[in-house]
Design a protein around this motif. Structure first.
Motif, PDB file in Angstrom:
ATOM      1  N   ALA A 114       0.827  -1.202   0.000  1.00 32.44           N
ATOM      2  CA  ALA A 114       0.000   0.000   0.000  1.00 32.44           C
ATOM      3  C   ALA A 114       0.858   1.248   0.000  1.00 32.44           C
ATOM      4  N   HIS A 115       0.265   2.335  -0.528  1.00 36.82           N
ATOM      5  CA  HIS A 115       0.906   3.640  -0.427  1.00 36.82           C
ATOM      6  C   HIS A 115       0.626   4.268   0.939  1.00 36.82           C
ATOM      7  N   PHE A 116      -0.579   4.030   1.442  1.00 38.62           N
ATOM      8  CA  PHE A 116      -1.011   4.651   2.691  1.00 38.62           C
ATOM      9  C   PHE A 116      -1.634   3.594   3.605  1.00 38.62           C
ATOM     10  N   VAL A 117      -1.364   3.718   4.910  1.00 38.00           N
ATOM     11  CA  VAL A 117      -1.930   2.811   5.908  1.00 38.00           C
ATOM     12  C   VAL A 117      -2.536   3.650   7.029  1.00 38.00           C
ATOM     13  N   VAL A 118      -3.729   3.269   7.468  1.00 32.33           N
ATOM     14  CA  VAL A 118      -4.402   3.962   8.559  1.00 32.33           C
ATOM     15  C   VAL A 118      -4.621   2.986   9.712  1.00 32.33           C
TER      16      VAL A 118
END
Length: 591
Positions: free
Chosen positions: A143-147
């Motif tokens: 992933a590019h972004f993780v929350v």
């Protein structure tokens, strides 16, 4: 159970693909708000969000509810803390439908949404172009972004040491470290065999403690309408619950919700911004100055709507001394009498039979929702000295008034008190829990008596109902252990306004030094409060941001160390707004 791969995850960069890939870890309330804000952004201006891919990984059996609204955790009788009557089951079912509906709407708008249930992220590593994630099943995601939207989790974990960790209690029967899931607590306390006498001590008298008392009461006995019109409780004579907290005070009660929304006049965003000052140590808002503005707001609302102002509100202009005196005064009063007087002041008629239709307006409560939201947004800029003082002296009183309990809960507690099945006590800060004398089961409570000396009470069971602790260094999750080991996250750090620490009420064990500056090591994840992006272990600056096209964010209860009301649904929505806006800005450079 899959065997974790020995491949170094940092050596596996994300594959190139069109659009940004966002992995949301956790599928509860925080994830629901993220999806909603993603849909809102795509509808308004797709722009860099075109081709968005979202994967939601949830360890539990369902999406949208989280701990507080899940039928597996709470009882049908548990109520949302609101001015009207809403059960947690009803609200949770509504949120499940909204999660599913929002997911489908995103797909219709061109986003790729994948949901994974009963799955867990166990490892996460940064790469040159994003993040690599390993799942419990052995699958991998890039992933590019993780929350980090993990919330409380299905099995609340404890971070700080508590009185229940005393070596003398090790292996002792009757120790319960969490009130959730509620049915499991009932089973653990009462069992399935012949009922035994139960004298139960609850550690905590706030909303979690209220729910826990109701959980026990529903299993041991029943509520019914009494001949005098009041709610009554019938239970075994040898069943008793004692709610104990530092102050012994219960939360106040919601009045009728005002039909006309209150517009903040004194405690406003612009007024608060004027309080923000820059110093060599950082940016700060004075806690006392913010309390004064809040007190003026609540008092003005009370005067305009009904003219009644609780005495505690008139003391906010000098909180250090006046609120301490108020708390001491209230702790000396009988809890049952205080609760009856509170309900009688809010219910029309003689105050004996209370219904939501008979509730009066409570003027000072009119601005609470907006005021607590703004207070929460101010809280990252309170200095370590103020935070330590607030936690030690003001927190219980503040939240007892700012986030009250619902009417039905108050009526149930009142019925238990009148029947002799419930009491409330002030434990103070120097109480002890020890094993009962030799040959006896249970736990002995030692606390300072009203006339001096030590009072000793014995209980068959003790339940920690103080809520959740968020010292991430003690987190049992393999994911958080991985994040800490890789220095991708660190405990929240609160800077001190002044270099001299001898007057601070902060525990010395939680004071750390970084680069010649002192910080209060707090709970939760250290993050940029404007974007929710996590700050790695080699940085302290709150304005930190990772390189473009990648980001690791934390939200909701994971930010408990920075935001005062991080556990609330309103806070989750504001976090989602911050994250989606930052993602929109960064997503434009994703190839």
């Amino acid at each position: 159970m899959a065997t974790p791969s020995t491949t170094t995850m940092a050596d596996r960069p994300p594959q190139r693909a069109s659009g940004s890939h966002v992995v949301v870890i956790g599928g509860g309330q925080s994830a629901r708000w993220l999806l909603y804000l993603f849909a809102e952004q795509l509808a308004r201006d797709p722009g860099p969000m075109a081709g968005l891919r979202i994967t939601v990984v949830e360890s539990g059996p369902e999406f949208g509810t989280g701990l507080a609204w899940n039928r597996d955790n709470v009882l049908e009788e548990h109520l949302a803390s609101r001015a009207d009557l809403v059960t947690r089951w009803q609200y949770g079912d509504q949120q499940k439908r909204q999660f599913a509906g929002t997911s489908e709407l995103l797909r219709e708008m061109g986003a790729q949404v994948t949901t994974m249930v009963r799955e867990e992220v166990v490892d996460l590593a940064a790469t040159e172009r994003g993040f690599a994630l390993e799942l419990h099943s052995g699958a991998r995601l890039e992933a590019h972004f993780v929350v980090l939207a993990t919330g409380y989790g299905t099995k609340p974990w404890r971070g700080k040491a508590t009185q229940l960790d005393h070596p003398a209690l090790a292996g002792r029967q009757g120790i319960h470290r969490s009130p959730w899931p509620a049915r499991e607590l009932q089973q653990a306390v009462f069992g399935t065999g012949r009922p035994r006498p139960k004298q139960v001590l609850l550690l905590g008298s706030y909303l979690t403690g209220v729910d826990t008392a109701v959980t026990l009461a529903l299993h041991a006995g029943k509520f019914r309408n009494g001949e005098d019109g009041r709610l009554a409780y019938e239970g075994p004579a040898d069943f008793h619950v004692c709610m104990g907290s530092r102050t012994g005070l219960l939360p106040t009660v919601w009045g009728r919700e005002s039909a006309k929304p209150w517009l903040l006049r004194r405690f406003t965003e612009s007024a608060v911004k004027l309080l923000l000052e820059s110093t060599p140590q950082g940016q700060f808002i004075s806690l006392d100055a913010a309390l004064r503005l809040l007190g003026e707001e609540l008092a003005e609302a009370a005067q305009e709507i009904d003219g009644r102002v609780p005495s505690v509100l008139s003391r906010l202009h000098n909180p250090a001394r006046r609120l301490r005196a108020f708390r001491t005064l209230m702790s000396r009063r009988d809890a049952a009498d205080t609760l009856d007087a509170t309900v009688a002041g809010l219910v029309a008629g003689n105050g004996t039979s209370g219904t939501y239709h008979s509730l009066r307006y409570c003027g000072w409560q009119a601005p609470i929702d907006k005021a607590i939201a703004l207070w929460n947004e101010c809280s990252p800029w309170f200095c370590a000295e103020d935070v330590a003082r607030f936690d030690a002296e003001l927190r219980s009183t503040f939240f007892n008034y700012m986030l009250p309990m619902t009417l039905n809960s108050a009526l149930e507690l009142g019925a238990m008190m009148r029947s002799g099945h419930l009491s409330c006590i002030a434990l103070g800060s120097d109480y002890q829990l020890l094993a009962a004398p030799d040959g006896q089961r249970g736990v002995a409570l030692h606390r300072r008596g009203a006339a001096g000396g030590t009072e000793v009470s014995q209980f068959t069971d003790v339940i920690d109902a103080t809520g959740h602790e968020w010292d991430i260094e003690q987190h049992r999750s393999p994911l958080f252990r991985s994040l800490l080991a890789r220095n991708l996250i660190q405990p929240a750090l609160r800077p001190f306004r002044h270099g001299a620490l001898h007057n601070s009420k902060a525990p010395k064990a939680r004071i750390v030094e970084r680069g010649g500056r002192h910080f209060l090591r707090s709970d939760g994840v250290h993050a940029n409060p404007r974007t929710c992006e996590s700050i790695p272990a080699n940085h302290v600056d709150q304005d930190y941001s990772r390189s473009p096209a990648m980001g690791l964010y934390a939200m909701g209860p994971n930010l408990a160390g920075q935001f005062a009301d991080a556990q609330s649904i309103g806070h989750a929505r504001r976090d989602a707004t911050r994250i989606v806006e930052d993602l929109r800005r960064k997503a434009g450079v994703v190839s």
